[in-house]
Design a protein around this motif. Structure first.
Motif, PDB file in Angstrom:
ATOM      1  N   PRO A  70       0.811  -1.227   0.000  1.00  0.00           N
ATOM      2  CA  PRO A  70       0.000   0.000   0.000  1.00  0.00           C
ATOM      3  C   PRO A  70       0.840   1.272   0.000  1.00  0.00           C
ATOM      4  N   MET A  71       2.000   1.252   0.657  1.00  0.00           N
ATOM      5  CA  MET A  71       2.845   2.446   0.689  1.00  0.00           C
ATOM      6  C   MET A  71       3.383   2.778  -0.704  1.00  0.00           C
ATOM      7  N   GLY A 173      -9.790   2.817  -5.623  1.00  0.00           N
ATOM      8  CA  GLY A 173      -8.627   2.468  -6.432  1.00  0.00           C
ATOM      9  C   GLY A 173      -7.591   1.687  -5.657  1.00  0.00           C
ATOM     10  N   LEU A 174      -7.378   2.061  -4.407  1.00  0.00           N
ATOM     11  CA  LEU A 174      -6.393   1.380  -3.573  1.00  0.00           C
ATOM     12  C   LEU A 174      -6.817  -0.049  -3.276  1.00  0.00           C
ATOM     13  N   ILE A 175      -8.093  -0.250  -2.982  1.00  0.00           N
ATOM     14  CA  ILE A 175      -8.593  -1.598  -2.686  1.00  0.00           C
ATOM     15  C   ILE A 175      -8.468  -2.505  -3.915  1.00  0.00           C
ATOM     16  N   ILE A 176      -8.904  -1.994  -5.064  1.00  0.00           N
ATOM     17  CA  ILE A 176      -8.832  -2.796  -6.292  1.00  0.00           C
ATOM     18  C   ILE A 176      -7.381  -3.114  -6.641  1.00  0.00           C
ATOM     19  N   ALA A 177      -6.508  -2.118  -6.511  1.00  0.00           N
ATOM     20  CA  ALA A 177      -5.098  -2.335  -6.840  1.00  0.00           C
ATOM     21  C   ALA A 177      -4.463  -3.389  -5.939  1.00  0.00           C
ATOM     22  N   ALA A 210      -4.473   3.143   5.038  1.00  0.00           N
ATOM     23  CA  ALA A 210      -3.426   3.748   4.215  1.00  0.00           C
ATOM     24  C   ALA A 210      -3.938   4.950   3.428  1.00  0.00           C
ATOM     25  N   GLY A 211      -5.199   4.893   3.012  1.00  0.00           N
ATOM     26  CA  GLY A 211      -5.728   5.935   2.145  1.00  0.00           C
ATOM     27  C   GLY A 211      -6.168   7.197   2.846  1.00  0.00           C
ATOM     28  N   LEU A 212      -6.518   7.110   4.131  1.00  0.00           N
ATOM     29  CA  LEU A 212      -7.028   8.283   4.837  1.00  0.00           C
ATOM     30  C   LEU A 212      -6.007   9.425   4.916  1.00  0.00           C
TER      31      LEU A 212
END
Length: 219
Positions: A70-71, A173-177, A210-212
């Motif tokens: 995620p980073m 986008g982050l979840i799908i990736a 991670a996205g917040l």
């Protein structure tokens, strides 16, 4: 504190550090930001696969896949959104170069592990020996696929939503990736993609943590 609660806080904190490094790039220079990427990329392979963590309602996962992937994705998005498309393309090329250098470095270290000086026994249990160029190339392919998917999903949703909904395209986008990461890496090792392999509970919690900070920073 329960480990299931501590893990999202760790991801949140690490994401905050990434955002701070990017925000201070004009004062500190970009080297610190890109050096952090090098750290995350190397830790993907140097941490033993037996080191696992667990989110609420999810099965145990390798710590590298939920903490460092995620980073790397966040870094790609930050560069794309704030620094522009050209900078993002250059960063993707830099990722390829970093992985190639990593393969070369691992091969050098592996040679010396297998061929120690006289009188010293070889360290056959070294984590480095568990890596091979195929694994690293599979990881490179997965990271590139993740990054492109993240940017495509983000831009597609961003074009259809107002600015106040910015966290939504970033989060989705982050979840799908992250899900694609497991599918691509597993597929290159002969495992067929499956819904169980997507590991949705894990992605939802890791993506939110991670996205917040990224959404707050970009806004």
């Amino acid at each position: 504190m329960p480990a299931e609660l501590l893990l999202p806080l760790e991801i949140f904190g690490l994401s905050t550090v990434v955002c701070l490094l990017h925000s201070y790039r004009h004062r500190l220079g970009s080297a610190a930001f890109y050096a952090a990427f090098g750290v995350f990329a190397s830790l993907l392979f140097t941490i033993e696969i037996s080191v696992v963590v667990q989110f609420w309602g999810a099965t145990p996962s390798q710590i590298s896949s939920v903490l460092f992937v995620p980073m790397i994705l966040i870094m790609v998005v930050l560069i794309y959104v704030i620094d522009g498309t050209l900078a993002a393309r250059r960063f993707l090329v830099a990722i390829i170069v970093a992985y190639v250098v990593q393969i070369f470095a691992f091969e050098l270290v592996s040679f010396h592990i297998r061929n120690p000086p006289k009188g010293i026994s070889a360290n056959s249990t070294s984590t480095i020996l568990l890596q091979n160029p195929i694994d690293i190339l599979a990881s490179l392919t997965a990271v590139l696929a993740d990054s492109i998917a993240m940017l495509l999903v983000y831009q597609f949703l961003r074009n259809r939503m107002s600015a106040k909904w910015l966290p939504v395209p970033l989060y989705v986008g982050l979840i799908i990736a992250m899900g694609i990461d497991g599918w691509v890496y597993g597929g290159l090792h002969g495992r067929a993609p499956s819904w169980d392999g997507f590991r949705l509970p894990e992605k939802l919690q890791a993506g939110l943590a991670a996205g917040l900070p990224m959404a707050i920073y970009i806004r």
